[in-house]
Design a protein around this motif. Structure first.
Motif, PDB file in Angstrom:
ATOM      1  N   TRP A  64       0.825  -1.200   0.000  1.00 14.71           N
ATOM      2  CA  TRP A  64       0.000   0.000   0.000  1.00 14.71           C
ATOM      3  C   TRP A  64       0.862   1.254   0.000  1.00 14.71           C
ATOM      4  CZ3 TRP A  64      -4.422   1.486  -1.534  1.00 14.71           C
ATOM      5  CH2 TRP A  64      -5.493   0.613  -1.553  1.00 14.71           C
ATOM      6  N   LEU A  65       1.909   1.258   0.769  1.00 12.72           N
ATOM      7  CA  LEU A  65       2.780   2.421   0.849  1.00 12.72           C
ATOM      8  C   LEU A  65       3.440   2.703  -0.501  1.00 12.72           C
ATOM      9  CD1 LEU A  65       3.593   4.444   2.983  1.00 12.72           C
ATOM     10  CD2 LEU A  65       5.496   2.956   3.590  1.00 12.72           C
ATOM     11  N   ILE A  66       3.899   1.669  -1.163  1.00 11.04           N
ATOM     12  CA  ILE A  66       4.510   1.822  -2.494  1.00 11.04           C
ATOM     13  C   ILE A  66       3.465   2.320  -3.489  1.00 11.04           C
ATOM     14  CG2 ILE A  66       5.529   0.545  -4.427  1.00 11.04           C
ATOM     15  CD1 ILE A  66       6.867  -1.251  -2.184  1.00 11.04           C
ATOM     16  N   ARG A  67       2.280   1.746  -3.424  1.00  9.45           N
ATOM     17  CA  ARG A  67       1.198   2.156  -4.324  1.00  9.45           C
ATOM     18  C   ARG A  67       0.825   3.628  -4.107  1.00  9.45           C
ATOM     19  NH1 ARG A  67      -2.652  -1.545  -2.812  1.00  9.45           N
ATOM     20  NH2 ARG A  67      -1.484  -3.100  -3.932  1.00  9.45           N
ATOM     21  N   LEU A  68       0.705   4.032  -2.856  1.00  7.35           N
ATOM     22  CA  LEU A  68       0.345   5.414  -2.551  1.00  7.35           C
ATOM     23  C   LEU A  68       1.487   6.382  -2.865  1.00  7.35           C
ATOM     24  CD1 LEU A  68      -1.469   4.829   0.853  1.00  7.35           C
ATOM     25  CD2 LEU A  68      -2.552   5.526  -1.294  1.00  7.35           C
ATOM     26  N   GLY A  69       2.706   5.989  -2.542  1.00  8.65           N
ATOM     27  CA  GLY A  69       3.856   6.850  -2.800  1.00  8.65           C
ATOM     28  C   GLY A  69       4.083   7.103  -4.270  1.00  8.65           C
ATOM     29  N   ASN A  70       3.756   6.119  -5.094  1.00 12.75           N
ATOM     30  CA  ASN A  70       3.944   6.249  -6.546  1.00 12.75           C
ATOM     31  C   ASN A  70       2.647   6.569  -7.275  1.00 12.75           C
ATOM     32  OD1 ASN A  70       6.743   5.651  -6.588  1.00 12.75           O
ATOM     33  ND2 ASN A  70       6.246   3.508  -6.237  1.00 12.75           N
ATOM     34  N   GLY A  71       1.614   6.875  -6.523  1.00 11.00           N
ATOM     35  CA  GLY A  71       0.310   7.158  -7.119  1.00 11.00           C
ATOM     36  C   GLY A  71       0.199   8.601  -7.574  1.00 11.00           C
ATOM     37  N   THR A  72      -0.864   9.229  -7.200  1.00  8.79           N
ATOM     38  CA  THR A  72      -1.106  10.613  -7.591  1.00  8.79           C
ATOM     39  C   THR A  72      -0.204  11.550  -6.796  1.00  8.79           C
ATOM     40  OG1 THR A  72      -2.803  10.957  -5.903  1.00  8.79           O
ATOM     41  CG2 THR A  72      -3.539  10.066  -8.046  1.00  8.79           C
ATOM     42  N   ASP A  73      -0.141  12.791  -7.231  1.00 11.84           N
ATOM     43  CA  ASP A  73       0.621  13.791  -6.481  1.00 11.84           C
ATOM     44  C   ASP A  73       0.069  13.918  -5.063  1.00 11.84           C
ATOM     45  OD1 ASP A  73       2.233  14.286  -8.654  1.00 11.84           O
ATOM     46  OD2 ASP A  73       1.143  16.097  -9.287  1.00 11.84           O
ATOM     47  N   SER A  75      -1.586  11.574  -3.232  1.00 13.97           N
ATOM     48  CA  SER A  75      -1.269  10.425  -2.387  1.00 13.97           C
ATOM     49  C   SER A  75       0.212  10.443  -2.000  1.00 13.97           C
ATOM     50  CB  SER A  75      -1.652   9.107  -3.058  1.00 13.97           C
ATOM     51  OG  SER A  75      -0.858   8.846  -4.187  1.00 13.97           O
ATOM     52  N   HIS A  76       1.072  10.855  -2.918  1.00 14.56           N
ATOM     53  CA  HIS A  76       2.502  10.964  -2.591  1.00 14.56           C
ATOM     54  C   HIS A  76       2.722  12.029  -1.515  1.00 14.56           C
ATOM     55  CE1 HIS A  76       6.841  10.842  -3.133  1.00 14.56           C
ATOM     56  NE2 HIS A  76       6.788  12.163  -3.022  1.00 14.56           N
ATOM     57  N   ARG A  77       2.068  13.159  -1.662  1.00 14.96           N
ATOM     58  CA  ARG A  77       2.196  14.252  -0.690  1.00 14.96           C
ATOM     59  C   ARG A  77       1.745  13.790   0.699  1.00 14.96           C
ATOM     60  NH1 ARG A  77      -0.749  17.526   1.927  1.00 14.96           N
ATOM     61  NH2 ARG A  77      -2.713  16.996   0.921  1.00 14.96           N
ATOM     62  N   ARG A  78       0.637  13.071   0.747  1.00 19.93           N
ATOM     63  CA  ARG A  78       0.131  12.592   2.041  1.00 19.93           C
ATOM     64  C   ARG A  78       1.081  11.575   2.680  1.00 19.93           C
ATOM     65  NH1 ARG A  78      -6.178  12.266   2.705  1.00 19.93           N
ATOM     66  NH2 ARG A  78      -6.767  14.208   1.702  1.00 19.93           N
ATOM     67  N   CYS A  79       1.662  10.707   1.858  1.00 22.61           N
ATOM     68  CA  CYS A  79       2.626   9.733   2.396  1.00 22.61           C
ATOM     69  C   CYS A  79       3.853  10.439   2.942  1.00 22.61           C
ATOM     70  CB  CYS A  79       3.043   8.738   1.318  1.00 22.61           C
ATOM     71  SG  CYS A  79       1.815   7.490   0.961  1.00 22.61           S
ATOM     72  N   GLN A  80       4.368  11.411   2.206  1.00 22.36           N
ATOM     73  CA  GLN A  80       5.553  12.129   2.666  1.00 22.36           C
ATOM     74  C   GLN A  80       5.239  12.927   3.924  1.00 22.36           C
ATOM     75  OE1 GLN A  80       8.828  11.858   1.280  1.00 22.36           O
ATOM     76  NE2 GLN A  80       9.184  12.720   3.311  1.00 22.36           N
ATOM     77  N   LYS A  81       4.056  13.539   3.958  1.00 23.52           N
ATOM     78  CA  LYS A  81       3.639  14.292   5.148  1.00 23.52           C
ATOM     79  C   LYS A  81       3.562  13.355   6.360  1.00 23.52           C
ATOM     80  CE  LYS A  81      -0.169  17.053   6.981  1.00 23.52           C
ATOM     81  NZ  LYS A  81      -1.526  17.546   6.741  1.00 23.52           N
ATOM     82  N   ALA A  82       3.002  12.162   6.168  1.00 23.84           N
ATOM     83  CA  ALA A  82       2.908  11.185   7.257  1.00 23.84           C
ATOM     84  C   ALA A  82       4.301  10.768   7.726  1.00 23.84           C
ATOM     85  CB  ALA A  82       2.106   9.969   6.801  1.00 23.84           C
ATOM     86  N   LEU A  83       5.192  10.520   6.789  1.00 20.38           N
ATOM     87  CA  LEU A  83       6.558  10.137   7.142  1.00 20.38           C
ATOM     88  C   LEU A  83       7.251  11.259   7.911  1.00 20.38           C
ATOM     89  CD1 LEU A  83       8.828   8.051   6.981  1.00 20.38           C
ATOM     90  CD2 LEU A  83       9.425   8.997   4.737  1.00 20.38           C
ATOM     91  N   ASP A  84       7.077  12.479   7.449  1.00 27.35           N
ATOM     92  CA  ASP A  84       7.667  13.632   8.138  1.00 27.35           C
ATOM     93  C   ASP A  84       7.144  13.748   9.575  1.00 27.35           C
ATOM     94  OD1 ASP A  84       9.022  14.216   5.797  1.00 27.35           O
ATOM     95  OD2 ASP A  84       7.661  15.828   5.201  1.00 27.35           O
ATOM     96  N   LEU A  85       5.893  13.403   9.763  1.00 25.76           N
ATOM     97  CA  LEU A  85       5.277  13.504  11.088  1.00 25.76           C
ATOM     98  C   LEU A  85       5.720  12.393  12.034  1.00 25.76           C
ATOM     99  CD1 LEU A  85       3.102  14.904  12.912  1.00 25.76           C
ATOM    100  CD2 LEU A  85       1.512  13.206  12.008  1.00 25.76           C
ATOM    101  N   VAL A  86       5.722  11.155  11.568  1.00 28.90           N
ATOM    102  CA  VAL A  86       5.944  10.025  12.487  1.00 28.90           C
ATOM    103  C   VAL A  86       7.397   9.574  12.596  1.00 28.90           C
ATOM    104  CG1 VAL A  86       3.594   9.187  12.093  1.00 28.90           C
ATOM    105  CG2 VAL A  86       5.488   8.144  10.859  1.00 28.90           C
ATOM    106  N   TRP A  87       8.253   9.987  11.691  1.00 25.67           N
ATOM    107  CA  TRP A  87       9.620   9.442  11.677  1.00 25.67           C
ATOM    108  C   TRP A  87      10.352   9.642  13.003  1.00 25.67           C
ATOM    109  CZ3 TRP A  87      11.897   5.821   9.192  1.00 25.67           C
ATOM    110  CH2 TRP A  87      13.282   5.658   9.336  1.00 25.67           C
ATOM    111  N   ARG A  88      10.209  10.807  13.619  1.00 25.71           N
ATOM    112  CA  ARG A  88      10.964  11.078  14.850  1.00 25.71           C
ATOM    113  C   ARG A  88      10.553  10.135  15.988  1.00 25.71           C
ATOM    114  NH1 ARG A  88       8.719  16.762  14.501  1.00 25.71           N
ATOM    115  NH2 ARG A  88      10.814  17.014  13.782  1.00 25.71           N
ATOM    116  N   TYR A  89       9.403   9.478  15.872  1.00 21.02           N
ATOM    117  CA  TYR A  89       8.960   8.528  16.901  1.00 21.02           C
ATOM    118  C   TYR A  89       9.558   7.132  16.705  1.00 21.02           C
ATOM    119  CZ  TYR A  89       5.560  12.059  18.215  1.00 21.02           C
ATOM    120  OH  TYR A  89       4.970  13.217  18.634  1.00 21.02           O
ATOM    121  N   THR A  90      10.163   6.865  15.553  1.00 19.34           N
ATOM    122  CA  THR A  90      10.704   5.527  15.304  1.00 19.34           C
ATOM    123  C   THR A  90      11.907   5.219  16.181  1.00 19.34           C
ATOM    124  OG1 THR A  90      12.071   6.295  13.449  1.00 19.34           O
ATOM    125  CG2 THR A  90       9.869   5.445  12.925  1.00 19.34           C
ATOM    126  N   ALA A  91      12.626   6.237  16.635  1.00 23.06           N
ATOM    127  CA  ALA A  91      13.776   5.996  17.526  1.00 23.06           C
ATOM    128  C   ALA A  91      13.336   5.284  18.798  1.00 23.06           C
ATOM    129  CB  ALA A  91      14.456   7.318  17.852  1.00 23.06           C
TER     130      ALA A  91
END
Length: 172
Positions: A64-73, A75-91
């Motif tokens: 799903w992530l690959i599909r959304l990331g490579n989908g429309t502008d 869906s890609h924007r939303r995936c990147q926004k989500a990654l920007d938001l949650v990444w700092r919690y992965t530590a």
């Protein structure tokens, strides 16, 4: 309560939900694989069985992530926004506490940081395939394994405890 902060974060939209599921399923896959070598035979058996389920969750969320990331502008924007938001919690996934240290020293468990390199390879591969860029944050947010949580845990607990509070003493 001792849990990873990543799982407390809200599911704002489908992209964020799939991203969180992917990041956590990837962590759990490697965690349970490592725990399959525990000195405790009960833990070994449970973890071996769990890896089979986790492989499905990982495949599902990665696709799903690959599909959304490579989908429309959008869906890609939303995936990147989500990654920007949650990444700092992965530590927080890779922080040990005294209990982790003790269980690891006697062979029952493994330290979470021991699987970080495998996790990172998996995550980078999928995020690259999805056309997403890992943010470069210095302020990582941790504390879940020591009982320090986000504001969102209170909302989750309220929702999860609604039935018991609304109908005290009920059985089913």
């Amino acid at each position: 309560y001792y849990n990873n902060l990543l799982v407390e974060l809200p599911n704002c939209d489908f992209a964020q939900t799939m991203l969180k599921q992917f990041l956590y399923a990837s962590f759990c896959k490697y965690w349970f694989e490592a725990m399959s070598n525990s000195n405790d035979t009960t833990i070994q058996g449970l973890c071996t069985k769990a890896v089979k389920e986790l492989n499905y969750h990982l495949m599902h969320s990665a696709e799903w992530l690959i599909r959304l990331g490579n989908g429309t502008d959008e869906s890609h924007r939303r995936c990147q926004k989500a990654l920007d938001l949650v990444w700092r919690y992965t530590a927080d996934l890779f922080v040990s506490n005294a209990i982790d240290e003790e269980l690891s020293s006697i062979g029952i468990s493994v330290k979470p940081e021991s699987i970080q390199d495998k996790w990172m390879l998996q995550v980078k591969e999928v995020l690259q395939e999805a056309g997403l860029t890992i943010p470069d944050y210095n302020n990582k947010i941790t504390g879940g394994c020591n009982g320090i949580h986000t504001e969102y845990l209170g909302h989750l607990l309220t929702e999860m405890q609604y039935l018991q509070r609304a109908h005290p003493g009920a059985t089913w």
